[in-house]
Design a protein around this motif. Structure first.
Motif, PDB file in Angstrom:
ATOM      1  N   MET A   1     -75.134  -5.612  -3.369  1.00 36.61           N
ATOM      2  CA  MET A   1     -74.515  -6.700  -3.822  1.00 36.61           C
ATOM      3  C   MET A   1     -75.195  -7.974  -3.933  1.00 36.61           C
ATOM      4  N   GLY A   2     -76.474  -8.120  -3.343  1.00 32.26           N
ATOM      5  CA  GLY A   2     -77.329  -9.330  -3.338  1.00 32.26           C
ATOM      6  C   GLY A   2     -77.087  -9.931  -1.964  1.00 32.26           C
ATOM      7  N   GLN A   3     -76.369  -9.526  -1.128  1.00 29.97           N
ATOM      8  CA  GLN A   3     -76.112 -10.292   0.024  1.00 29.97           C
ATOM      9  C   GLN A   3     -77.161 -10.210   1.518  1.00 29.97           C
ATOM     10  N   THR A   4     -78.230  -9.548   1.157  1.00 26.66           N
ATOM     11  CA  THR A   4     -79.204  -9.563   2.069  1.00 26.66           C
ATOM     12  C   THR A   4     -80.492  -9.862   1.366  1.00 26.66           C
ATOM     13  N   SER A   5     -81.769 -10.420   1.996  1.00 24.33           N
ATOM     14  CA  SER A   5     -82.792 -10.393   1.179  1.00 24.33           C
ATOM     15  C   SER A   5     -83.753  -9.236   1.296  1.00 24.33           C
ATOM     16  N   ILE A   6     -84.096  -8.957   0.308  1.00 25.02           N
ATOM     17  CA  ILE A   6     -84.943  -7.503  -0.011  1.00 25.02           C
ATOM     18  C   ILE A   6     -86.383  -7.705   0.308  1.00 25.02           C
ATOM     19  N   GLN A   7     -86.991  -6.750   0.879  1.00 27.77           N
ATOM     20  CA  GLN A   7     -88.836  -6.869   1.160  1.00 27.77           C
ATOM     21  C   GLN A   7     -89.273  -6.169   0.202  1.00 27.77           C
ATOM     22  N   ASN A   8     -88.642  -5.031  -0.057  1.00 25.94           N
ATOM     23  CA  ASN A   8     -89.028  -4.366  -1.247  1.00 25.94           C
ATOM     24  C   ASN A   8     -88.437  -3.480  -2.116  1.00 25.94           C
ATOM     25  N   GLY A   9     -88.706  -3.185  -3.367  1.00 25.35           N
ATOM     26  CA  GLY A   9     -87.906  -2.199  -4.013  1.00 25.35           C
ATOM     27  C   GLY A   9     -87.058  -2.924  -4.943  1.00 25.35           C
ATOM     28  N   SER A  10     -86.036  -1.841  -5.863  1.00 19.92           N
ATOM     29  CA  SER A  10     -85.222  -2.786  -6.739  1.00 19.92           C
ATOM     30  C   SER A  10     -84.096  -2.040  -6.893  1.00 19.92           C
ATOM     31  N   ILE A  11     -83.175  -2.821  -7.476  1.00 21.01           N
ATOM     32  CA  ILE A  11     -81.784  -2.462  -7.648  1.00 21.01           C
ATOM     33  C   ILE A  11     -81.451  -2.854  -9.425  1.00 21.01           C
ATOM     34  N   ARG A  12     -81.059  -1.565  -9.945  1.00 19.50           N
ATOM     35  CA  ARG A  12     -80.917  -1.574 -11.321  1.00 19.50           C
ATOM     36  C   ARG A  12     -79.690  -1.097 -11.793  1.00 19.50           C
ATOM     37  N   VAL A  13     -79.006  -1.623 -12.737  1.00 15.88           N
ATOM     38  CA  VAL A  13     -77.774  -1.107 -13.107  1.00 15.88           C
ATOM     39  C   VAL A  13     -78.101  -0.595 -14.898  1.00 15.88           C
ATOM     40  N   ARG A  14     -77.782   0.473 -15.108  1.00 14.22           N
ATOM     41  CA  ARG A  14     -78.156   0.844 -16.742  1.00 14.22           C
ATOM     42  C   ARG A  14     -79.631   0.614 -16.912  1.00 14.22           C
ATOM     43  N   GLY A  15     -80.403   0.466 -16.072  1.00 16.77           N
ATOM     44  CA  GLY A  15     -81.859  -0.120 -16.659  1.00 16.77           C
ATOM     45  C   GLY A  15     -82.316  -1.376 -16.411  1.00 16.77           C
ATOM     46  N   THR A  16     -81.115  -2.312 -16.293  1.00 16.92           N
ATOM     47  CA  THR A  16     -81.396  -3.752 -16.073  1.00 16.92           C
ATOM     48  C   THR A  16     -81.685  -4.081 -14.544  1.00 16.92           C
ATOM     49  N   ASP A  17     -82.773  -4.741 -14.336  1.00 11.46           N
ATOM     50  CA  ASP A  17     -83.131  -5.252 -13.080  1.00 11.46           C
ATOM     51  C   ASP A  17     -82.410  -6.227 -12.362  1.00 11.46           C
ATOM     52  N   LEU A  18     -81.711  -6.090 -11.345  1.00  9.11           N
ATOM     53  CA  LEU A  18     -80.813  -7.007 -10.923  1.00  9.11           C
ATOM     54  C   LEU A  18     -81.224  -7.660  -9.419  1.00  9.11           C
ATOM     55  N   THR A  19     -82.802  -7.107  -9.111  1.00 10.87           N
ATOM     56  CA  THR A  19     -83.100  -7.269  -7.766  1.00 10.87           C
ATOM     57  C   THR A  19     -83.148  -9.017  -7.551  1.00 10.87           C
ATOM     58  N   ASP A  20     -83.300  -9.581  -8.381  1.00 14.00           N
ATOM     59  CA  ASP A  20     -83.406 -10.986  -8.126  1.00 14.00           C
ATOM     60  C   ASP A  20     -82.213 -11.612  -8.516  1.00 14.00           C
TER      61      ASP A  20
END
Ligand SMILES: Nc1ncnc2c1ncn2[C@@H]1O[C@H](COP(=O)(O)OP(=O)(O)OP(=O)(O)O)[C@@H](O)[C@H]1O
Length: 242
Positions: A53-72
């Protein structure tokens, strides 16, 4: 070419207060699936959801929904891309009514018109008809079970394709738990994917098609559809020490 998964968590590592809480966690969810994230308390389930949900900061890796990168992307964008979240600690506005708590989740969203919200509202009440009784009451006056119901309703209000349910059955009386299970079945029937964080293996086995097992921030095994969850060897090792 095969289609991108609905939700793809790839190799996420999260460090909080200098402690590595998640390490290289990867999870894929396809449309319509119900998947359990199973682990003991403190294993990293909530942190996984908060990271999606984007409520923590992430050191590495990615979050994608249907191929769209939402990591940032901020949390709002993730909701707009179809992810709903019912947190374990509820995070309701206790002085606001249930109706307002639910509607607030759609504020600022370009994608949901008032008309669409009414449709969602009807759908939520169809899943949990008992909510009609307390829509006008401040959320803080409700029982724990009722509040949990509101968090699930709120997660559904933004028209998600996937909902993350953090320990939805925890602390519920058996009869209320059964109502929740029926509610989860209704959500499945709508074609919405579900990821359920569970520290109760039996509950996970009852509702999930397949699962991932998390231990000390790492996915230690996955359980495929058709494989028994409760009798899984890693599950037994972690939960029964055998
Ligand atoms: N803000 C934080 N700072 C430092 N450590 C944290 C923080 N939040 C969580 N942790 C630690 O990260 C680990 C994973 O916590 P998390 O809440 O994700 O586990 P969980 O599997 O959801 O368990 P529970 O159901 O008990 O919440 C725990 O050891 C916890 O103490």
């Amino acid at each position: 070419m095969s289609q991108a998964p609905l939700l793809e968590i790839e190799d996420i590592t999260v460090t909080l207060d200098k402690a590595t809480v998640l390490e290289d966690v990867s999870i894929r969810i396809e449309p319509g699936e119900t998947v359990a994230l199973i682990g003991r308390n403190g294993a990293g389930k909530t942190t996984t959801f908060r990271t999606v949900m984007g409520q923590t900061s992430i050191q590495n890796g990615s979050i994608r929904v249907r191929g769209t990168d939402l990591t940032d992307q901020p949390s709002r964008s993730r909701i707009q891309h179809g992810i709903g979240f019912a947190p374990e600690d509820r995070r309701l506005f206790t002085t606001l009514t249930v109706e307002d708590n639910i509607q607030m989740s759609t504020w600022g969203s370009d994608s949901i018109s008032d008309e669409e919200f009414q449709t969602r509202r009807e759908q939520i009440l169809d899943i949990f008809p008992e909510m009609e009784e307390f829509l006008d009451r401040p959320a803080g006056q409700l029982s724990g079970g009722e509040q949990k119901m509101v968090t699930v309703g709120r997660a559904l209000a933004s028209d998600p394709d996937i909902v993350l349910l953090d320990e939805p059955f925890e602390g519920l009386a058996p009869s209320v738990r059964e109502r929740f299970r029926e509610g989860v079945e209704r959500i499945k029937d709508l074609g919405i994917s579900i990821v359920v964080a569970e520290s109760n293996v039996r509950h996970a086995g009852e509702i999930a098609d397949r699962g991932y097992v998390i231990e000390r921030g790492e996915i230690v095994t996955s359980i495929d559809e058709g494989e028994p969850i409760v009798d899984n060897t890693e599950i037994k090792r972690i939960f029964e020490g055998s």
